[in-house]
Design a protein around this motif. Structure first.
Motif, PDB file in Angstrom:
ATOM      1  N   GLU A 158       2.405  -2.617   1.148  1.00 44.61           N
ATOM      2  CA  GLU A 158       1.255  -3.280   1.746  1.00 44.61           C
ATOM      3  C   GLU A 158       0.194  -2.255   2.133  1.00 44.61           C
ATOM      4  O   GLU A 158       0.487  -1.095   2.397  1.00 44.61           O
ATOM      5  N   SER A 159      -1.063  -2.708   2.172  1.00 47.38           N
ATOM      6  CA  SER A 159      -2.173  -1.826   2.528  1.00 47.38           C
ATOM      7  C   SER A 159      -3.271  -2.676   3.169  1.00 47.38           C
ATOM      8  O   SER A 159      -3.143  -3.906   3.271  1.00 47.38           O
ATOM      9  N   ALA A 160      -4.348  -2.025   3.570  1.00 47.42           N
ATOM     10  CA  ALA A 160      -5.463  -2.755   4.181  1.00 47.42           C
ATOM     11  C   ALA A 160      -6.016  -3.810   3.230  1.00 47.42           C
ATOM     12  O   ALA A 160      -6.392  -4.919   3.643  1.00 47.42           O
ATOM     13  N   ILE A 161      -6.067  -3.493   1.935  1.00 49.94           N
ATOM     14  CA  ILE A 161      -6.622  -4.433   0.955  1.00 49.94           C
ATOM     15  C   ILE A 161      -5.728  -5.657   0.799  1.00 49.94           C
ATOM     16  O   ILE A 161      -6.201  -6.798   0.787  1.00 49.94           O
ATOM     17  N   GLU A 191      -2.250  -0.828  -8.284  1.00 52.71           N
ATOM     18  CA  GLU A 191      -1.940   0.194  -7.281  1.00 52.71           C
ATOM     19  C   GLU A 191      -2.885   0.022  -6.087  1.00 52.71           C
ATOM     20  O   GLU A 191      -3.504   0.975  -5.597  1.00 52.71           O
ATOM     21  N   ALA A 192      -2.983  -1.216  -5.615  1.00 50.66           N
ATOM     22  CA  ALA A 192      -3.939  -1.541  -4.546  1.00 50.66           C
ATOM     23  C   ALA A 192      -3.674  -0.744  -3.276  1.00 50.66           C
ATOM     24  O   ALA A 192      -4.593  -0.482  -2.493  1.00 50.66           O
ATOM     25  N   ASP A 193      -2.416  -0.343  -3.075  1.00 48.15           N
ATOM     26  CA  ASP A 193      -2.081   0.432  -1.882  1.00 48.15           C
ATOM     27  C   ASP A 193      -2.595   1.856  -1.952  1.00 48.15           C
ATOM     28  O   ASP A 193      -2.568   2.581  -0.962  1.00 48.15           O
ATOM     29  N   ASP A 194      -3.070   2.271  -3.130  1.00 50.37           N
ATOM     30  CA  ASP A 194      -3.568   3.640  -3.289  1.00 50.37           C
ATOM     31  C   ASP A 194      -5.043   3.729  -3.654  1.00 50.37           C
ATOM     32  O   ASP A 194      -5.605   4.818  -3.676  1.00 50.37           O
ATOM     33  N   ALA A 203      -6.752 -10.358  -8.769  1.00 43.61           N
ATOM     34  CA  ALA A 203      -5.321 -10.079  -8.620  1.00 43.61           C
ATOM     35  C   ALA A 203      -5.144  -8.674  -8.047  1.00 43.61           C
ATOM     36  O   ALA A 203      -5.700  -7.714  -8.580  1.00 43.61           O
ATOM     37  N   LEU A 204      -4.412  -8.591  -6.947  1.00 40.89           N
ATOM     38  CA  LEU A 204      -4.127  -7.307  -6.306  1.00 40.89           C
ATOM     39  C   LEU A 204      -2.638  -7.019  -6.455  1.00 40.89           C
ATOM     40  O   LEU A 204      -1.807  -7.842  -6.033  1.00 40.89           O
ATOM     41  N   PHE A 205      -2.302  -5.859  -7.040  1.00 39.83           N
ATOM     42  CA  PHE A 205      -0.892  -5.514  -7.239  1.00 39.83           C
ATOM     43  C   PHE A 205      -0.581  -4.155  -6.628  1.00 39.83           C
ATOM     44  O   PHE A 205      -1.406  -3.234  -6.707  1.00 39.83           O
ATOM     45  N   GLY A 206       0.589  -4.036  -6.022  1.00 44.27           N
ATOM     46  CA  GLY A 206       0.993  -2.762  -5.436  1.00 44.27           C
ATOM     47  C   GLY A 206       2.473  -2.740  -5.117  1.00 44.27           C
ATOM     48  O   GLY A 206       3.175  -3.754  -5.234  1.00 44.27           O
TER      49      GLY A 206
END
Length: 442
Positions: A179-182, A146-149, A173-176
């Motif tokens: 899209e977000s800043a991360i 939930e990288a977007d949060d 690993a980034l999952f969401g």
């Protein structure tokens, strides 16, 4: 599923027969040690997409090797429960380090059992790092789910510091779902290359997005009507805890069965509420965005937005509670025409929002036909036209309007009588005098 023969028994038990698009696109890359950004719609199997290949890369006995970040306690516990069978199959150990858990007990588990897999919320994780319970160099794989949060619960600087302090050979690993800043600036934040995997367009959604027109004054009445729809089972979202608590108080005076889930709800109560909703023991779970982030309710049929979401990202995550893993679901937003225009503007062309209407105990997107009004007949050659229909076809005002009119008329009559009394006139005395005068005349 040939990549994971050791999990075949678990797959059979959970009726998993094929990889979802996000799993198919990322599994081999993660097995090869690549750092990736994975974007997919909510409810499409992201948890197994990162956990299965990364668990296979964990070396038994190496404490704190795999760290999985989750934005909330509820989601951390849910992920732990989702992967615990796979962890056990590989002879590994897992612990959920969350702020609402017993801190002393968590420290004891870290010290004595040395779990290889940690599922953490940001606050508790950085607390343990500051006390040297967890060391950066131990982390071989880092997942930010939930990288977007995640930025709602921690600062970007802390996440960036973590990514730059773990070994340069560590996998991230980034999952969401959005899209977000991360996810956009992953390479700058974590100082390493990333592969971008975006399968959002490949996910075939079975979710319908509907809009039910109603003003604020009649939302409770409309929602109560919604609960009578066949097979109704829903999470209803509020923008603020205060609004949720007010609505819960009002709803408690109806026959609607419900539970409420907010940030103040403890872990056991939350788990019980979700279980009752899944078993259809209650029809509705009232919740806020933060409390319900990422929660998976088995076969939830409806999501109801009591208020317009703050932004597109919030709408996406609310909608993701229904229609999970390709199943059917429905999102209904309550509001006015103005709200509908704002919602369409917010979501753009990605979602088709349709108006919905009641048809008995069902919902339909077909607008009901307007009742036919008899044509007026003209007399006097079209001059001074008069409606000649035999009976009046004027619509009877609603009962509450009639009652209000009667109350106003009574109040006016009392005021008039009081004014007349002050001038020496009394309605009752005057009435008696008239009767006496009539008898005397006879």
């Amino acid at each position: 599923m040939d990549l994971f023969p050791e999990f075949s028994t678990i797959f059979a038990k959970q009726a998993i027969t094929a990889l979802t698009p996000i799993q198919a696109a990322t599994v081999q890359l993660l097995l090869d040690g690549e750092s990736i950004v994975g974007l997919a719609r909510t409810g499409t199997g992201k948890t197994l997409a990162y956990s299965l290949p990364l668990l296979k890369r964990v070396e038994p006995g190496k404490a704190n090797s795999l760290v999985i970040f989750e934005p909330t306690t509820e989601l951390a516990v849910q992920v732990r429960d989702a992967i615990k069978d796979y962890v056990a199959e590989l002879g590994l150990k897992v612990i959920a380090l969350v702020g609402s858990g017993n801190r002393v007990r968590q420290i004891e588990v870290l010290k004595k059992k040395h779990p290889e897999v940690l599922i953490v919320t940001p606050g508790r994780f950085f607390d343990m790092v500051s006390e040297n319970r967890i060391h950066h160099e131990q982390i071989k794989q880092l997942v930010i789910d939930e990288a977007d949060d995640i930025l709602e619960s921690t600062k970007l600087e802390l996440i960036a510091s973590l990514g730059q302090n773990i070994p340069s050979t560590s996998q991230i690993a980034l999952f969401g779902a959005t899209e977000s800043a991360i996810t956009r600036d992953a390479e700058q934040i974590f100082a390493r290359p990333f592969l971008m995997i975006d399968v959002r367009d490949q996910d075939v959604s079975q979710v319908k997005h509907l809009f039910l027109q109603v003003d604020n004054r009649h939302k409770l009445e409309m929602f109560t009507k919604l609960t009578k729809v066949d097979h109704f089972s829903a999470m209803i979202f509020f923008n603020a805890v205060k609004q949720l608590e007010y609505f819960a108080g009002v709803l408690s005076h109806t026959k609607v069965s419900f539970d409420a889930l907010s940030n103040a709800t403890n872990k056991q109560a939350s788990k019980g509420a979700l279980k009752r909703l899944a078993k259809r023991e209650i029809k509705t779970l009232l919740t806020t965005d933060l409390a319900a982030r990422g929660l998976d309710v088995f076969d939830l049929l409806y999501v109801v937005n009591y208020e317009l979401p703050a932004d597109k990202n919030t709408y996406v995550h609310r909608a993701g509670r229904t229609g999970r893993m390709g199943k059917k679901g429905t999102v209904i937003t309550l509001g006015t025409d103005h709200d509908l225009r704002n919602l369409k503007k917010m979501l753009g062309a990605e979602y088709e929002i349709k108006r919905v209407y009641f048809s008995g105990r069902e919902l339909t997107t077909d607008k009901p036909a307007q009742a036919e009004v008899p044509q007026e007949q003209e007399v006097n050659g079209g001059q001074n036209s008069t409606a000649v229909t035999g009976t009046s076809h004027q619509q009877e005002p609603p009962a509450h309007v009639n009652e209000r009119s009667k109350k106003l008329e009574r109040a006016k009559r009392k005021k008039r009588q009081k004014k007349q009394k002050n001038k020496g006139y009394h309605p009752l005395k005057d009435k008696k005098q008239k009767k006496e005068a009539a008898r005397n005349e006879q």
